[in-house]
Design a protein around this motif. Sequence first.
Motif, short mmCIF file in Angstrom:
data_model
loop_
_atom_site.label_atom_id
_atom_site.label_comp_id
_atom_site.label_asym_id
_atom_site.label_seq_id
_atom_site.Cartn_x
_atom_site.Cartn_y
_atom_site.Cartn_z
N VAL A 6 -46.37 -49.18 52.64
CA VAL A 6 -45.04 -49.23 52.01
C VAL A 6 -44.11 -49.95 52.98
O VAL A 6 -43.97 -49.57 54.15
CB VAL A 6 -44.49 -47.83 51.69
CG1 VAL A 6 -43.07 -47.94 51.13
CG2 VAL A 6 -45.39 -47.12 50.70
N LYS A 7 -43.51 -51.00 52.46
CA LYS A 7 -42.53 -51.76 53.25
C LYS A 7 -41.12 -51.27 52.90
O LYS A 7 -40.68 -51.40 51.76
CB LYS A 7 -42.66 -53.25 52.95
CG LYS A 7 -41.66 -54.12 53.73
CD LYS A 7 -41.83 -55.59 53.33
CE LYS A 7 -40.83 -56.48 54.08
NZ LYS A 7 -40.96 -57.90 53.68
N TYR A 8 -40.45 -50.63 53.89
CA TYR A 8 -39.09 -50.13 53.71
C TYR A 8 -38.11 -51.20 54.20
O TYR A 8 -38.24 -51.70 55.32
CB TYR A 8 -38.85 -48.87 54.53
CG TYR A 8 -39.64 -47.65 54.10
CD1 TYR A 8 -39.05 -46.67 53.32
CD2 TYR A 8 -40.96 -47.48 54.50
CE1 TYR A 8 -39.77 -45.52 52.95
CE2 TYR A 8 -41.69 -46.35 54.14
CZ TYR A 8 -41.08 -45.38 53.37
OH TYR A 8 -41.79 -44.26 53.01
N THR A 9 -37.14 -51.52 53.38
CA THR A 9 -36.08 -52.45 53.80
C THR A 9 -34.74 -51.74 53.63
O THR A 9 -34.35 -51.39 52.51
CB THR A 9 -36.10 -53.73 52.94
OG1 THR A 9 -37.38 -54.36 53.06
CG2 THR A 9 -35.03 -54.70 53.41
N ILE A 17 -36.36 -53.20 58.92
CA ILE A 17 -37.61 -53.18 58.14
C ILE A 17 -38.67 -52.37 58.86
O ILE A 17 -38.91 -52.56 60.06
CB ILE A 17 -38.11 -54.63 57.90
CG1 ILE A 17 -37.05 -55.41 57.10
CG2 ILE A 17 -39.46 -54.61 57.17
CD1 ILE A 17 -37.38 -56.89 56.97
N GLN A 18 -39.29 -51.47 58.12
CA GLN A 18 -40.39 -50.65 58.64
C GLN A 18 -41.55 -50.67 57.63
O GLN A 18 -41.33 -50.66 56.42
CB GLN A 18 -39.93 -49.20 58.85
CG GLN A 18 -38.90 -49.04 59.95
CD GLN A 18 -38.48 -47.58 60.10
OE1 GLN A 18 -38.20 -46.91 59.10
NE2 GLN A 18 -38.44 -47.10 61.33
N ILE A 19 -42.76 -50.71 58.17
CA ILE A 19 -43.96 -50.66 57.32
C ILE A 19 -44.83 -49.51 57.78
O ILE A 19 -45.18 -49.41 58.97
CB ILE A 19 -44.75 -51.99 57.40
CG1 ILE A 19 -43.88 -53.17 56.95
CG2 ILE A 19 -46.01 -51.90 56.52
CD1 ILE A 19 -44.56 -54.51 57.10
N LYS A 38 -47.40 -45.93 61.63
CA LYS A 38 -46.45 -47.02 61.46
C LYS A 38 -47.17 -48.33 61.75
O LYS A 38 -47.84 -48.50 62.75
CB LYS A 38 -45.26 -46.87 62.39
CG LYS A 38 -44.20 -47.98 62.22
CD LYS A 38 -43.12 -47.88 63.27
CE LYS A 38 -42.23 -46.66 63.04
NZ LYS A 38 -41.08 -46.64 63.99
N VAL A 39 -47.02 -49.28 60.83
CA VAL A 39 -47.67 -50.58 60.98
C VAL A 39 -46.76 -51.57 61.68
O VAL A 39 -47.20 -52.35 62.53
CB VAL A 39 -48.07 -51.13 59.60
CG1 VAL A 39 -48.69 -52.53 59.72
CG2 VAL A 39 -49.05 -50.20 58.89
N ASP A 96 -36.05 -55.76 63.00
CA ASP A 96 -34.77 -56.05 62.34
C ASP A 96 -34.76 -57.50 61.89
O ASP A 96 -35.44 -58.36 62.46
CB ASP A 96 -33.60 -55.83 63.32
CG ASP A 96 -33.40 -54.35 63.60
OD1 ASP A 96 -33.66 -53.56 62.68
OD2 ASP A 96 -33.00 -54.02 64.71
N LYS A 97 -33.93 -57.77 60.87
CA LYS A 97 -33.82 -59.12 60.32
C LYS A 97 -32.37 -59.35 59.93
O LYS A 97 -31.73 -58.52 59.32
CB LYS A 97 -34.73 -59.25 59.09
CG LYS A 97 -34.68 -60.61 58.43
CD LYS A 97 -35.61 -60.63 57.21
CE LYS A 97 -35.53 -61.97 56.51
NZ LYS A 97 -36.43 -61.99 55.30
N ASP A 98 -31.89 -60.52 60.35
CA ASP A 98 -30.48 -60.84 60.03
C ASP A 98 -30.34 -61.06 58.54
O ASP A 98 -31.25 -61.57 57.86
CB ASP A 98 -30.05 -62.09 60.79
CG ASP A 98 -29.99 -61.88 62.28
OD1 ASP A 98 -29.84 -60.70 62.70
OD2 ASP A 98 -30.14 -62.87 63.03
#
Length: 474
Positions: A428-431, A440-442, A466-467, A471-473
């Motif tokens: 599950v990719k959390y944004t 972002i966490q996977i 945790k995969v 962080d992403k701008d």
Amino acid sequence: MEKDQFFCPNCGTKISRSDVYCPECGYNIKKYLDTLQDQPAHQKPAATPKSTPHRSTQPVRRSPRKPIKKWQTFTGLAIIIILVGGYLFLNNYYGKKATANRLVTAIKQDQGKALAALITSNDPSFKPTSSNVEPMVTYYNQNKDKLATLKSDLTTTGFVNDRMRFVDSGHHFFVFHNYKLRVKPLYPQIQTNKKNAKLKINDNVVANQMNTTDPKKFGPYIPGEYHIQTSATVHGHKLVNNGDYNWINPSNYDLDIQSILQTISYSVKGQPGSKVYLSGKEIGKIGSNGYYDIKNYPFSQNMTISLSLKTQSGKVVNSQKTKVDMSMNNTTITPQYSGFATTDEASDLINSIWGDISDGTVTDTESANDDDYADYFIGGSTSVNYQEMIKMVDGYQKDDDILDYEMEPSIKSVVPYDVNQTKVVYDVKYTFDNDDHYHIQIFEYDAIIQKSGSGYKLKSNTMDHKVDDYDKDE
């Protein structure tokens, strides 16, 4: 001659008038004498003249009638019974139903000689023998349901298919029916892309070196199961093409075979430790990474890949067979298990559970009730997994640092777990929108989904590890 003696009127033997029956022929003397006494005197026969030298007065002797003995009667009856019984037995033995039963039994018990005797053909090139009828035996013993259908067809219409009919081909002993299975032989045309290839049909070499790449006709063969193998050495590598063909009622198109010698590479995906079967033969096991690689393997028509897995309950389950073709070269193949959730079914459930939270449909207990969200879980609203999902999304709603959030699941593997239970490994990719950037966490999850009615529900859901985390701008 003494006064009380005379000659028997039936056989001429000298007898006494006091005899009741003639001792020689059994004639009733008493009845004869009584009849004479009842006649008038002028009708009584004259006295027997005395014999003279010129004329004999001796009556002509007749052969005595011998009574029929009992043993002769019994013997005659026995012969009649045997003849009638034999006719009835043979008439039944050579009848349609009895002959059909013998034919089916010959197939079941692999009695090639008996089966060959019950097969005929209008093709003079084909002579049934115990060896060349074996493909028919193989086919029906591998397809028991087809054998039952064959028996029914033989005893009813006699029509099996376009290549086989049960017909009366003449007579036994000029009297009884002679039912046989009349077959139309096969003449397959086989083509290979390599000259000098060796060709085998059912392990019999029919060509040591194919001198052409054009189609070549072989036969005649009886309808049945056939294995065709083509092999050749190309640039030092031995290439083999194996194909299995159910030619019980093939069309002319089905009999045109292209045996192409080439290699194929692909990966098989499944549960680590699962046994990998290539066309029914075990070739290895799925590695700890969840894959088994097959590289530059000789390609064969009708090649299949399947898996075998021992579940935690100890039950061994087999996947469905996946047919391999050249379009799968350099791809990944994931065999599916019958009776367990498919990848699509597992994906539908997981995406629904996370999608209702991600799109804002479910934000708390009240909205979950309105959406019937509990229906996705074994145990409904009492499920720990259901309660954890509601608690998690409620926490995001109350966190002032999170302006918005999105969850995107992706399936990694779907394998049988236990009876009516399937294990699903997914990410599950959390944004999270934190105003000035995205966090972002996977995470990887292990879930168990369980059959429920015609669908599936979530039984357990555990975050494994945790995969990724970055962080992403914006």
